[in-house]
Write an enzyme that holds these catalytic residues in place. Structure first.
Site, PDB file in Angstrom:
ATOM      1  CG  HIS A  98     -13.081  14.821  -9.783  1.00  0.00           C
ATOM      2  ND1 HIS A  98     -13.051  15.145 -11.123  1.00  0.00           N
ATOM      3  CD2 HIS A  98     -14.298  15.251  -9.339  1.00  0.00           C
ATOM      4  CE1 HIS A  98     -14.178  15.745 -11.456  1.00  0.00           C
ATOM      5  NE2 HIS A  98     -14.966  15.818 -10.403  1.00  0.00           N
ATOM      6  CD  GLU A 103      -2.476  11.291 -14.008  1.00  0.00           C
ATOM      7  OE1 GLU A 103      -3.676  10.962 -13.869  1.00  0.00           O
ATOM      8  OE2 GLU A 103      -2.053  11.862 -15.042  1.00  0.00           O
TER       9      GLU A 103
HETATM   10 ZN   LIG Z   1      -5.311  14.727 -16.368  1.00  0.00          ZN
END
Ligand SMILES: [Zn+2]
Length: 671
Positions: free
Chosen positions: A468, A462
């Site tokens: 990202h 996570e």
């Molecule tokens: Zn994922």
């Protein structure tokens, strides 16, 4: 007084003022923000001036800011801290939101403006990112059917409506079959089951109103039963019921529904001008074509099948030694594989846990991001939606990057699983906006809180999604962070899991809660070895499902999906003791909705990429190689959806991903 959800958030980092928001604020704020977005859309569609990038595409990007604020708070609490009032609100909001987005995609005046811009794109002097946003906006409308007229338009609406009904029926039939079946167990039938499985069987019995413990078709109950019960007759009976879900005849049978869904999907793709549904579906993915998907899956299939056959021979021998003659059956595999696992990789979870303290694992996930990307984390004291939530300011070289929120512990009102979402996405338009990113997990509380190895992987996974979002560096929010193709979005998260396995990370951060001693080398090797166990089986059951999904959506829709499934499996030479992970009548990924239709492959696609991407660090001889880390950020973590995924990957790696690293990682070829 202004509704706190709609007021200017004059708070540190413009975080939502959770301490002033009450449940009563959601409904009025939602109605007001929804109406505002409708008015904004109407103003764009009916604009008096000729369409321009600014008055149409940028106006669409800007629209809905109030609704975004309300929903970012609402969906955070509805998912992670629900209560009956919030559940009722969600039942009210969801259909309204679905209708709202359908209304926008069917807005002909709006589409006409977008189409005009798309056709004039060469003369608009757009930069690369603007051109990308225009392309994605136009393509989204076209794929939704906005360009259809007359009968075709009407038929598309009919098809969408019917598909929604069929998807719901498919799910409900499956739930009914799973709910209705159970197998009572006598006390002596519990022999061999570990404590947690006995407890689960008793709890399930109580829930079903049975006299004693029962086996149900819930994965968390039947899989341990198949793994641990020495009673071959009971395993066979339970497995048969599990395999028959959705195919029991009568009212809950899903086979005809599957056939109708496939036919309608083909018709829908053809109305939009595609040769088949897979062509339509894969157009927006990194894979792009059915051929690319098949070729990747087949490269994995052959070594996986060879491994599974070798494993089947070992398990068959164990079964014969057990006094059971004949062939290994699907209800035998997990049982003998578990015995083998215990003999070869016995891992004492209870002894492992004290080495995996939540606090140390959070520190490890942060430290890797510091080493790789220069990010620094400072804990904040700000009001959040629950007392268990924590927040950190993320900076680099003294500059603000993002706010990261961690909500780690399980509790009633939180849905199961783990996820990452952006309460606010990164953007520079209409003004610079730093991301606010949240990771939600379901770890058990404790003093100190201790994780299983799977939990620790989840934490890193996570956090990879969070990076990202946080490192995103684009102009428009609609393409920022994780707004990328479905078969690309798991790359950053699965890739980040690899840093947990870097020996120096575990050596520094996996320290014993009481003694502070680092994890012994022998235990570390067992942890890593156990992850590779029985991968022939896991890969075969998964790839078979992915290939059947692909065959369903390529070319003409099969009139009889069950016959098609049998044909595909026969062509593959499916090992007799393994079945598809999800057979057609209960393949919810593919039939409950559109999400993973001709897209079930994407889990493996991402895994191929994460293994291949991590190998770039291994080739550089350093898991924290600065040059490779810089390339990862520049080409993948900062770019969002501003460039096609295959081009991004090629910029990072100098080529497209190959399957060798995955095969090595799964132990399917010699490493
Ligand atoms: Zn994922």
């Amino acid at each position: 007084m202004t509704n706190p959800l709609l007021a200017d958030w004059d708070t540190p980092f413009k975080l939502a003022p959770f301490d002033t928001i009450s449940d009563d604020d959601f409904a009025p704020a939602f109605e007001q923000a929804l109406a505002a977005h409708k008015a904004e859309i109407a103003a764009i569609a009916d604009h008096a001036d000729a369409p321009s990038f600014a008055n149409t595409i940028e106006a669409l990007e800007r629209a809905g800011a109030a609704l975004d604020k309300v929903l970012s708070v609402f969906f955070s609490v509805a998912g992670a801290d629900s209560n009956p009032a919030r559940e009722a609100l969600q039942r009210d909001f969801s259909p309204k939101l679905a209708a709202h987005s359908a209304e926008i995609s069917a807005n002909k005046a709006l589409f006409a403006r977008i189409k005009t811009l798309w056709e004039a794109r060469e003369s608009l002097a757009l930069n690369a990112e603007q051109r990308r946003v225009l392309m994605l906006t136009h393509r989204g409308f076209v794929r939704g059917g906005a360009a259809l007229e007359g009968d075709a338009d009407a038929r598309m609406k009919e098809i969408k409506g019917r598909l929604a009904v069929l998807g719901t029926e498919f799910t409900q039939n499956l739930l009914a079959d799973e709910r209705d079946w159970f197998m009572p167990l006598a006390e002596e039938d519990l022999e061999g089951l570990p404590g947690f499985a006995v407890d689960a069987a008793r709890a399930a019995g109580a829930e079903k109103g049975a006299e004693g413990p029962v086996v149900t078709l819930s994965r968390s109950i039947i899989v341990p039963f198949l793994q641990f019960s020495p009673r071959r007759d009971l395993r066979e009976k339970a497995f048969a019921a599990w395999a028959a879900r959705g195919a029991n005849g009568g009212e809950t049978d899903n086979r005809e529904i599957a056939a109708e869904i496939l036919a309608l999907r083909e018709e829908r793709a053809k109305l939009l001008g595609y040769g088949c549904f897979a062509d339509y579906k894969l157009e927006t993915e990194m894979a792009k074509t059915p051929e690319a998907v098949r070729s990747l899956l087949m490269e994995v299939w052959a070594p996986a099948k060879a491994q599974a056959e070798a494993d089947a021979a070992v398990l068959t021998e164990m079964m014969h030694a057990d006094g059971v003659n004949g062939d290994l059956a699907p209800w035998d595999w997990r049982y003998y594989a578990e015995k083998r696992r215990k003999a070869e990789h016995d891992l004492d979870e209870a002894a492992l846990k004290p080495y995996l303290q939540l606090e140390r694992m959070i520190a490890a996930s942060f430290a890797c991001a510091t080493k790789l990307f220069g990010l620094e984390f400072k804990e904040l004291d700000v009001p959040l939606y629950h007392e268990d939530c924590r927040a950190w300011e993320v900076t680099r070289g003294g500059d603000h990057v993002a706010v990261f929120i961690g909500d780690y512990f399980a509790r009633g009102g939180k849905r199961s699983g783990a996820w990452c979402s952006a309460m606010r996405g990164q953007a520079k338009f209409p003004e610079v906006q730093g991301p606010v990113v949240i990771n939600v997990c379901n770890f058990a509380k404790g003093e100190p809180a201790l994780l299983s190895y799977d939990d620790a992987r989840t934490l890193f996974h996570e956090f990879g999604h969070a990076l990202h979002q946080m490192l995103s560096n684009v102009t428009y929010e609609s393409i920022s962070g994780t707004s990328v193709a479905r078969d690309f979005v798991e790359l950053p998260s699965q890739l980040y899991e690899h840093w947990l396995e870097v020996p120096e990370v575990l050596a520094e951060y996996a320290t014993h809660a009481e003694t502070g001693a680092p994890m012994p080398q022998e235990m570390l090797e067992k942890v890593l070895g156990a992850a590779n166990f029985d991968q022939g089986f896991a890969t075969v059951e998964y790839v078979a499902s992915a290939l059947v999904d692909l065959a369903f959506h390529e070319g003409a829709a099969p009139g009889d999906p069950m016959a098609k499934q049998a044909e595909v499996l026969a062509e593959l030479g499916m090992p007799a003791a393994i079945t598809m992970r999800h057979a057609t009548p209960h393949f919810a990924h593919v039939f409950a909705g559109d999400g993973y239709s001709s897209g079930y492959y994407s889990y493996m696609w991402s895994e191929v990429m994460d293994a291949d991407a991590f190998e770039a660090f291994e080739e550089a001889g350093d898991a924290f190689d600065p040059k490779t880390a810089k390339a990862l950020e520049e080409h993948i973590l900062s770019t969002g959806g501003s460039v096609e995924a295959d081009a991004l990957y090629t910029r990072f790696r100098g080529r497209l991903p190959g399957v060798e690293a995955l095969l090595k990682g799964r132990g399917l070829v010699a490493g």
